[in-house]
Design a protein around this motif. Structure first.
Motif, PDB file in Angstrom:
ATOM      1  N   PRO A 128       0.808  -1.230   0.000  1.00 37.74           N
ATOM      2  CA  PRO A 128       0.000   0.000   0.000  1.00 37.74           C
ATOM      3  C   PRO A 128       0.837   1.274   0.000  1.00 37.74           C
ATOM      4  O   PRO A 128       0.479   2.247  -0.672  1.00 37.74           O
ATOM      5  CB  PRO A 128      -0.834  -0.119   1.286  1.00 37.74           C
ATOM      6  CG  PRO A 128      -0.890  -1.565   1.574  1.00 37.74           C
ATOM      7  CD  PRO A 128       0.431  -2.123   1.105  1.00 37.74           C
ATOM      8  N   ALA A 129       1.934   1.277   0.736  1.00 44.24           N
ATOM      9  CA  ALA A 129       2.778   2.476   0.759  1.00 44.24           C
ATOM     10  C   ALA A 129       3.296   2.793  -0.639  1.00 44.24           C
ATOM     11  O   ALA A 129       3.258   3.944  -1.087  1.00 44.24           O
ATOM     12  CB  ALA A 129       3.942   2.285   1.737  1.00 44.24           C
ATOM     13  N   PHE A 172       7.182   9.489  -6.152  1.00 44.93           N
ATOM     14  CA  PHE A 172       8.450   8.785  -6.006  1.00 44.93           C
ATOM     15  C   PHE A 172       9.605   9.774  -6.085  1.00 44.93           C
ATOM     16  O   PHE A 172       9.596  10.703  -6.888  1.00 44.93           O
ATOM     17  CB  PHE A 172       8.620   7.719  -7.094  1.00 44.93           C
ATOM     18  CG  PHE A 172       7.682   6.542  -6.947  1.00 44.93           C
ATOM     19  CD1 PHE A 172       7.513   5.907  -5.729  1.00 44.93           C
ATOM     20  CD2 PHE A 172       6.975   6.068  -8.036  1.00 44.93           C
ATOM     21  CE1 PHE A 172       6.666   4.816  -5.593  1.00 44.93           C
ATOM     22  CE2 PHE A 172       6.128   4.982  -7.916  1.00 44.93           C
ATOM     23  CZ  PHE A 172       5.970   4.354  -6.688  1.00 44.93           C
ATOM     24  N   THR A 173      10.591   9.548  -5.223  1.00 43.49           N
ATOM     25  CA  THR A 173      11.782  10.401  -5.183  1.00 43.49           C
ATOM     26  C   THR A 173      13.001   9.494  -5.026  1.00 43.49           C
ATOM     27  O   THR A 173      12.864   8.274  -4.896  1.00 43.49           O
ATOM     28  CB  THR A 173      11.728  11.367  -3.987  1.00 43.49           C
ATOM     29  OG1 THR A 173      11.776  10.600  -2.767  1.00 43.49           O
ATOM     30  CG2 THR A 173      10.473  12.232  -4.003  1.00 43.49           C
ATOM     31  N   GLY A 174      14.144  10.094  -4.976  1.00 40.60           N
ATOM     32  CA  GLY A 174      15.356   9.327  -4.700  1.00 40.60           C
ATOM     33  C   GLY A 174      15.291   8.663  -3.332  1.00 40.60           C
ATOM     34  O   GLY A 174      15.769   7.543  -3.143  1.00 40.60           O
ATOM     35  N   THR A 175      14.666   9.328  -2.386  1.00 39.34           N
ATOM     36  CA  THR A 175      14.517   8.776  -1.037  1.00 39.34           C
ATOM     37  C   THR A 175      13.599   7.566  -1.035  1.00 39.34           C
ATOM     38  O   THR A 175      13.895   6.554  -0.389  1.00 39.34           O
ATOM     39  CB  THR A 175      13.977   9.849  -0.065  1.00 39.34           C
ATOM     40  OG1 THR A 175      14.877  10.961  -0.074  1.00 39.34           O
ATOM     41  CG2 THR A 175      13.824   9.306   1.336  1.00 39.34           C
ATOM     42  N   THR A 176      12.481   7.646  -1.749  1.00 38.10           N
ATOM     43  CA  THR A 176      11.561   6.499  -1.780  1.00 38.10           C
ATOM     44  C   THR A 176      12.218   5.304  -2.465  1.00 38.10           C
ATOM     45  O   THR A 176      12.015   4.167  -2.049  1.00 38.10           O
ATOM     46  CB  THR A 176      10.222   6.844  -2.463  1.00 38.10           C
ATOM     47  OG1 THR A 176      10.452   7.222  -3.823  1.00 38.10           O
ATOM     48  CG2 THR A 176       9.493   7.948  -1.713  1.00 38.10           C
ATOM     49  N   CYS A 226      11.733   1.034   7.119  1.00 31.94           N
ATOM     50  CA  CYS A 226      11.656   1.552   5.739  1.00 31.94           C
ATOM     51  C   CYS A 226      10.201   1.705   5.315  1.00 31.94           C
ATOM     52  O   CYS A 226       9.812   2.724   4.724  1.00 31.94           O
ATOM     53  CB  CYS A 226      12.381   0.629   4.767  1.00 31.94           C
ATOM     54  SG  CYS A 226      14.175   0.708   4.887  1.00 31.94           S
ATOM     55  N   THR A 227       9.396   0.719   5.635  1.00 30.10           N
ATOM     56  CA  THR A 227       7.977   0.770   5.280  1.00 30.10           C
ATOM     57  C   THR A 227       7.287   1.923   6.004  1.00 30.10           C
ATOM     58  O   THR A 227       6.492   2.668   5.403  1.00 30.10           O
ATOM     59  CB  THR A 227       7.283  -0.561   5.624  1.00 30.10           C
ATOM     60  OG1 THR A 227       7.974  -1.623   4.950  1.00 30.10           O
ATOM     61  CG2 THR A 227       5.836  -0.569   5.208  1.00 30.10           C
ATOM     62  N   PHE A 241       4.968   7.624   5.835  1.00 32.43           N
ATOM     63  CA  PHE A 241       5.037   9.053   6.178  1.00 32.43           C
ATOM     64  C   PHE A 241       5.251   9.908   4.933  1.00 32.43           C
ATOM     65  O   PHE A 241       4.659  10.962   4.790  1.00 32.43           O
ATOM     66  CB  PHE A 241       6.127   9.326   7.210  1.00 32.43           C
ATOM     67  CG  PHE A 241       5.727   8.954   8.611  1.00 32.43           C
ATOM     68  CD1 PHE A 241       4.593   9.483   9.197  1.00 32.43           C
ATOM     69  CD2 PHE A 241       6.494   8.063   9.341  1.00 32.43           C
ATOM     70  CE1 PHE A 241       4.216   9.153  10.487  1.00 32.43           C
ATOM     71  CE2 PHE A 241       6.128   7.721  10.635  1.00 32.43           C
ATOM     72  CZ  PHE A 241       4.997   8.256  11.206  1.00 32.43           C
ATOM     73  N   LEU A 242       6.089   9.418   4.020  1.00 32.98           N
ATOM     74  CA  LEU A 242       6.325  10.155   2.769  1.00 32.98           C
ATOM     75  C   LEU A 242       5.104  10.137   1.866  1.00 32.98           C
ATOM     76  O   LEU A 242       4.915  11.049   1.053  1.00 32.98           O
ATOM     77  CB  LEU A 242       7.540   9.580   2.047  1.00 32.98           C
ATOM     78  CG  LEU A 242       8.880   9.773   2.756  1.00 32.98           C
ATOM     79  CD1 LEU A 242       9.977   9.002   2.028  1.00 32.98           C
ATOM     80  CD2 LEU A 242       9.229  11.254   2.881  1.00 32.98           C
ATOM     81  N   ALA A 243       4.273   9.113   1.994  1.00 35.47           N
ATOM     82  CA  ALA A 243       3.082   9.003   1.148  1.00 35.47           C
ATOM     83  C   ALA A 243       1.945   9.900   1.622  1.00 35.47           C
ATOM     84  O   ALA A 243       1.048  10.221   0.865  1.00 35.47           O
ATOM     85  CB  ALA A 243       2.604   7.544   1.124  1.00 35.47           C
TER      86      ALA A 243
END
Length: 128
Positions: free
Chosen positions: A68-69, A79-83, A119-120, A125-127
């Protein structure tokens, strides 16, 4: 397709590989007649086969949390470099988890589980 979605697909393949390992180990422990039966007597798997069974269940839970994340991030085009890095570390930690759980290395197993879970969590949090 994004790299994060590819990692999601690779994790699905990893789970299928673990299922095949579980079947092979259970076959060695019980034989084909039992595995082909309805298994009404529900014999517990032990040793490597038991650990493989528990690994499959844990991987399924990991997929239920990770997917889901990634899908939320994909839907938001976020999506980013971090994701990508988080997804890569997640997958690597899960590969390590699978190997060390089946062979029975407890502390590394716990560490790899926690890394993947964190990580998940960060991906969620980023989502948001």
């Amino acid at each position: 397709m994004s790299s994060e979605l590819s990692i999601l697909g690779l994790y699905g393949i990893l789970i299928m590989v673990v299922i095949l390992v579980e079947v092979v180990l259970a076959l060695g422990q019980y034989g084909m007649p039992y595995l082909a039966s309805p298994r009404d007597e529900n014999r517990p798997q032990e040793g490597l086969a038991g650990r493989a069974t528990r690994t499959v269940l844990n991987c399924a839970i990991g997929m239920a949390l990770f997917a889901p994340a990634i899908l939320i991030l994909a839907a938001k085009d976020a999506f980013t470099g971090t994701t990508l890095l988080l997804a890569q570390v997640f997958l690597l930690a899960r590969v390590v988890y699978v190997i060390v759980y089946i062979v029975g290395i407890p502390w590394v197993r716990t560490l790899s589980f926690v890394v993947a879970l964190l990580c998940t969590l960060v991906l969620y949090f980023l989502a948001l």
